[in-house]
Motif scaffolding. Structure first.
Motif, PDB file in Angstrom:
ATOM      1  N   LEU A  67       0.809  -1.224   0.000  1.00  0.00           N
ATOM      2  CA  LEU A  67       0.000   0.000   0.000  1.00  0.00           C
ATOM      3  C   LEU A  67       0.841   1.272   0.000  1.00  0.00           C
ATOM      4  N   TRP A  68       2.146   1.141   0.268  1.00  0.00           N
ATOM      5  CA  TRP A  68       2.935   2.352   0.410  1.00  0.00           C
ATOM      6  C   TRP A  68       4.265   2.269  -0.327  1.00  0.00           C
ATOM      7  N   ALA A  69       5.137   1.350   0.057  1.00  0.00           N
ATOM      8  CA  ALA A  69       6.513   1.358  -0.443  1.00  0.00           C
ATOM      9  C   ALA A  69       6.596   0.999  -1.931  1.00  0.00           C
ATOM     10  N   GLU A  70       5.992  -0.102  -2.329  1.00  0.00           N
ATOM     11  CA  GLU A  70       6.077  -0.533  -3.732  1.00  0.00           C
ATOM     12  C   GLU A  70       4.800  -0.211  -4.508  1.00  0.00           C
ATOM     13  N   ALA A  71       3.998   0.672  -3.991  1.00  0.00           N
ATOM     14  CA  ALA A  71       2.707   0.967  -4.621  1.00  0.00           C
ATOM     15  C   ALA A  71       2.872   1.975  -5.756  1.00  0.00           C
ATOM     16  N   PRO A  72       1.999   1.886  -6.762  1.00  0.00           N
ATOM     17  CA  PRO A  72       1.966   2.938  -7.780  1.00  0.00           C
ATOM     18  C   PRO A  72       1.547   4.267  -7.136  1.00  0.00           C
TER      19      PRO A  72
ATOM     20  N   PHE B 294      -1.319   7.698  -3.091  1.00  0.00           N
ATOM     21  CA  PHE B 294      -2.146   8.876  -2.845  1.00  0.00           C
ATOM     22  C   PHE B 294      -3.429   8.498  -2.121  1.00  0.00           C
ATOM     23  N   MET B 295      -4.052   7.399  -2.522  1.00  0.00           N
ATOM     24  CA  MET B 295      -5.285   6.977  -1.865  1.00  0.00           C
ATOM     25  C   MET B 295      -5.024   6.594  -0.411  1.00  0.00           C
ATOM     26  N   SER B 296      -3.847   6.037  -0.134  1.00  0.00           N
ATOM     27  CA  SER B 296      -3.496   5.714   1.256  1.00  0.00           C
ATOM     28  C   SER B 296      -3.361   6.994   2.075  1.00  0.00           C
TER      29      SER B 296
ATOM     30  N   GLY C  12      -5.876   8.333   5.179  1.00  0.00           N
ATOM     31  CA  GLY C  12      -5.333   8.744   6.478  1.00  0.00           C
ATOM     32  C   GLY C  12      -5.737  10.148   6.854  1.00  0.00           C
ATOM     33  N   VAL C  13      -5.696  11.065   5.891  1.00  0.00           N
ATOM     34  CA  VAL C  13      -6.080  12.453   6.165  1.00  0.00           C
ATOM     35  C   VAL C  13      -7.569  12.551   6.468  1.00  0.00           C
ATOM     36  N   LEU C  14      -8.394  11.812   5.737  1.00  0.00           N
ATOM     37  CA  LEU C  14      -9.832  11.829   6.019  1.00  0.00           C
ATOM     38  C   LEU C  14     -10.127  11.277   7.409  1.00  0.00           C
ATOM     39  N   PHE C  15      -9.405  10.234   7.812  1.00  0.00           N
ATOM     40  CA  PHE C  15      -9.596   9.668   9.145  1.00  0.00           C
ATOM     41  C   PHE C  15      -9.180  10.669  10.219  1.00  0.00           C
ATOM     42  N   LEU C  16      -8.043  11.342  10.017  1.00  0.00           N
ATOM     43  CA  LEU C  16      -7.618  12.367  10.982  1.00  0.00           C
ATOM     44  C   LEU C  16      -8.627  13.517  11.045  1.00  0.00           C
TER      45      LEU C  16
END
Length: 111
Positions: free
Chosen positions: A79-84, A89-91, A95-99
């Motif tokens: 979801l982060w390191a090897e993600a396109p 961006f969606m990750s 996270g920002v929406l949850f915060l």
């Protein structure tokens, strides 16, 4: 569904169609006080049922992710390191929406 017509249709429905939908509420007369109280109780029960259903879906997704990735480190990598870039961006967006939700709840909850 990658045609220009599909893109325009999705943009119109997802953009102003969703944002302007609450304007329809102005056409409905306000309920009486006893109807409002009964409606609030019904909404309370509906939200409780939706929360239970959402929790079941969340735990099912966690189980499926655990089976698919094998370890939390592999899931973070996918979801982060090897993600396109779009997935990364969606990750960040999630996270920002949850915060934002947590900040809203903290600022509106009674002391």
């Amino acid at each position: 569904p990658a045609s220009r017509a599909w893109t325009i249709c999705a943009g119109l429905l997802g953009g102003p169609g969703v944002a302007l939908l609450p304007l329809l509420l102005s056409l409905i007369p306000a309920p009486a006080a006893e109807q409002a109280a009964a409606g609030a109780r019904a909404l309370s029960r509906a939200y409780a049922a939706a929360a239970a259903l959402a929790f079941v879906g969340y735990t099912a997704n966690l189980c499926l992710a655990g089976l698919a990735f094998g370890s939390p480190r592999a899931a973070v990598g996918a979801l982060w390191a090897e993600a396109p870039p779009a997935v990364a961006f969606m990750s960040i967006d999630a996270g920002v929406l949850f915060l934002g939700l947590l900040l809203h709840l903290a600022s509106t909850s009674p002391a």
